[in-house]
Design a protein around this motif. Structure first.
Motif, short mmCIF file in Angstrom:
data_model
loop_
_atom_site.label_atom_id
_atom_site.label_comp_id
_atom_site.label_asym_id
_atom_site.label_seq_id
_atom_site.Cartn_x
_atom_site.Cartn_y
_atom_site.Cartn_z
N THR A 61 0.93 -1.20 0.03
CA THR A 61 -0.07 -0.12 0.22
C THR A 61 0.41 1.32 0.16
N GLU A 62 2.04 0.46 -0.75
CA GLU A 62 3.15 2.86 -0.15
C GLU A 62 2.44 2.94 -1.20
N ASN A 63 2.33 3.04 -3.15
CA ASN A 63 1.40 4.15 -2.99
C ASN A 63 0.08 5.04 -2.52
N TYR A 64 -0.38 4.36 -2.12
CA TYR A 64 -1.58 4.80 -1.22
C TYR A 64 -1.47 5.93 0.13
N ARG A 65 -0.16 4.98 0.67
CA ARG A 65 1.00 5.90 1.72
C ARG A 65 1.10 7.41 1.09
N ARG A 66 2.13 7.25 -0.07
CA ARG A 66 2.39 8.38 -0.41
C ARG A 66 1.76 9.91 -1.06
N LEU A 67 0.26 9.16 -0.97
CA LEU A 67 -1.01 9.51 -1.72
C LEU A 67 -1.20 10.49 -0.84
N PHE A 68 -1.23 10.15 0.61
CA PHE A 68 -1.53 10.27 1.97
C PHE A 68 -1.16 11.90 2.28
N SER A 69 0.38 11.60 1.87
CA SER A 69 1.25 13.10 2.44
C SER A 69 1.27 13.74 0.74
N TYR A 70 1.15 13.62 -0.48
CA TYR A 70 1.45 14.37 -1.33
C TYR A 70 0.23 15.74 -1.06
N GLY A 71 1.29 16.78 -1.83
CA GLY A 71 0.64 17.64 -1.70
C GLY A 71 0.10 18.36 -0.14
N GLU A 72 -0.94 18.47 -0.18
CA GLU A 72 -2.13 18.85 1.05
C GLU A 72 -1.95 17.53 1.88
N GLY A 73 -2.06 16.52 1.28
CA GLY A 73 -2.67 15.22 1.66
C GLY A 73 -3.52 14.72 0.79
#
Lengths: 284, 302
Positions: free
Chosen positions: A59-71
């Motif tokens: 789920t690494e991609n989703y975890r990175r999505l969580f912290s992208y930009g404003e999250g």
């Protein structure tokens, strides 16, 4: 006797062949239609490096999505808020006006109905520029409420049309009896008519949700503050590398996150969607 | 006397009810007035003024209109948009009709197939474009690898890198995204054709093609016309697919009319220019809609 039964058998054989042929062709095409979706789901789960060979799943991609930009949470919350406001506003406004137009004669009745339908005639990207100016002057630019108001306006023609038809399909004796008994308009509407027009309300809510959740050009133009981006706008910013180089893995998980709610809703409510189309588009 | 009393009471009740009806429709009237009628009037006013981002606007009459019609970029955008509309509408209608005919009869698996064809249409156009942006990318996308494995190409395909490639790649994505949507509209039209008509044709010994051209297409005409109108209107306003997939490139080869309006307004901050363009597009589309709808009406009557 034998001739008829041979003919009948041949017809039946032809039907079986046609059915099988249609099923095989259909399945092959369905796979082609579903493959891109499956690939998005698959590559959203590849990690940690989306390009890495044999990188395994996670789920690494989703975890990175969580912290992208404003999250992710900020964008998803914005999208949910805008969609909820649009759905509630569209349903409320179209139920009240649809009831008034279907049941009462009052000055301005036709003007209101035709004026609302006229929104459909005007290509919506063309009035976004004056809307941008007006919202700025009203202090509603960059505001999710301002965006929702605009989206409600775009939903209103279909919604009002649907609700007026839904109310007109209910026999007048139904609510007139309640009114004569002294129930008053609000109570009659709430406890007598609303249950009768619930399928129409569901259709209006479904269309308003799908359209506002997926809307792109209005939030792109009317909201410039990154913390107020809706999901599609935030994802498009990711694609143009606004937050660094393009992270395709996170992008795919974003695609999944924004597509799955719509697909679930559609599969659950597809009867309403199809019926809405049949009565809204074809007779309109 | 008594009858006058009833009459009065009746009148009072009906004015009461009409007041209440006005109150009920007030929110709708406010939304339509403030968010549709006022912006529409403002749009026309803006198109005839020099409207700076800061400071006071000043009236310039029709000068903006003169200028936009001389703008080569805008004319290119019109030409490209028309080409895109023609290609998309023809292919999309053909594919959607094919799908609708395929799943028209209720038989084993047809419900599943309908849902499968429609699912792409449930996702937003911008998000669908993002998905295909990744599919086309030679960095992560599987499409070039797939074609290479099949032995169809020798080197990675530059999907979005050439003007033609960018156009056709976008068309492919748009067909994938919209075919199921138009299929559903066509299905409602197909289901409105009575079974007896088909039975009569079968008894007369008409084959599949005769039935299709002699019965299905003529009786489906109003629905087909609706699909054409929706596709033409939607394609003339194309924006998301090019904004996300091609960014207007390569070399401005995929800039649409709405992209131009967006760029003038929000990249170059030339609001009155963009407003004048919008008015031109608006008038053109309203006229196109009137023509198309009257054609449908005429078809209905005959």
């Amino acid at each position: 006797m034998t001739a008829t039964s041979t003919a009948a058998r041949r017809t039946r054989l032809r039907i079986v062949i046609a059915d099988t042929g249609a099923l095989v062709t259909g399945t092959a095409l369905a796979i082609l239609f579903l493959l891109p979706l499956a690939w998005a789901g698959y590559s959203s789960l590849r990690g940690p490096d989306a390009t890495g060979e044999g990188a395994g799943f996670g789920t690494e991609n989703y975890r990175r999505l969580f912290s992208y930009g404003e999250g992710l949470l900020v964008y998803a919350t914005n999208s949910i808020l805008v969609s909820l406001l649009t759905v509630v506003g569209t349903v409320l406004i179209s139920v009240l006006a649809g009831y008034a137009i279907a049941r009462f004669r009052f000055p301005g009745r036709n003007l209101l109905f035709l004026g609302t339908l006229a929104i459909m005639m005007v290509p919506y990207p063309t009035i976004l520029i004056p809307l941008y100016v007006l919202l700025s002057r009203a202090g509603l630019q960059n505001s999710l409420i301002g965006l929702s108001l605009v989206l409600i306006m775009f939903q209103l023609p279909f919604a009002l049309f649907m609700m007026r038809n839904a109310f007109e399909a209910v026999p007048r004796e139904f609510d007139e009896a309640a009114l004569v008994d002294g129930a008053g308009i609000p109570r009659t509407l709430w406890s007598v008519l609303l249950p009768a027009v619930t399928p129409g309300v569901i259709t209006v809510a479904l269309f308003a949700f799908l359209n506002s959740w997926n809307e792109f050009i209005a939030p792109l133009m009317l909201v410039t503050d990154g913390s107020r981006y809706t999901l599609p706008v935030a994802l498009a910013a990711m694609r143009s590398g606004n937050f660094g180089s393009i992270d395709f893995g996170a992008l795919q998980s974003g695609v999944v996150v924004s597509a799955v709610p719509c697909m679930l809703l559609f599969v659950l409510l597809q009867r309403h969607y199809v019926r809405g189309f049949a009565s809204g588009a074809l007779k309109g | 006397m008594r009858s006058t009393g009833t009459h009065h009471r009746h009148r009072r009740r009906s004015t009461d009810r009409s007041t209440q009806a006005i109150v009920l429709s007030l929110p709708a009237a406010l939304v339509v007035g403030l968010l549709f009628v006022v912006p529409l009037a403002l749009l026309v006013w803006m198109s005839m003024t020099d409207w700076p981002l800061l400071g006071e606007p000043s009236f310039v009459g029709l000068a903006q209109y003169d200028a936009i019609l001389d703008d080569p970029l805008f004319l290119d955008a019109i030409w490209f948009t028309l080409r895109y509309t023609l290609i998309t509408t023809v292919l999309l209608t053909a594919v959607a009709l094919g799908l609708a005919l395929l799943v028209q009869q209720t038989r084993f698996g047809s419900g599943f197939l309908r849902t499968a064809f429609f699912l792409p249409a449930a996702m937003g156009l911008a998000v669908a474009s993002l998905l295909w942006f990744a599919l086309y990318s030679n960095e992560v996308g599987p499409l070039s690898d797939l074609l290479a494995t099949l032995g169809l190409v020798d080197e990675p395909v530059n999907w979005l890198g050439t003007p033609d490639g960018a156009l056709w790649s976008t068309v492919l994505m748009v067909i994938w995204r919209f075919a199921g949507f138009y299929m559903i509209i066509l299905l409602t039209g197909l289901q409105a054709i009575p079974d007896q008509v088909y039975e009569a044709a079968r008894i007369d010994g008409a084959g599949w093609w005769r039935t299709f051209t002699g019965i299905t297409v003529p009786l489906l005409r109003p629905t087909l016309a609706l699909v054409l109108v929706l596709s033409v209107t939607g394609s003339l306003l194309a924006f998301e697919q090019f904004y996300v997939l091609t960014g207007g490139g390569p070399d401005n080869s995929t800039v649409t009319v709405v992209s131009t309006i967006f760029r003038q307004a929000f990249t170059l901050f030339d609001l009155s220019w963009a407003a004048a363009m919008s008015v031109v597009v608006l008038i053109a589309l309203v006229l196109a809609n009137i023509v198309q709808l009257s054609l449908i009406r005429k078809g209905d009557e005959s």
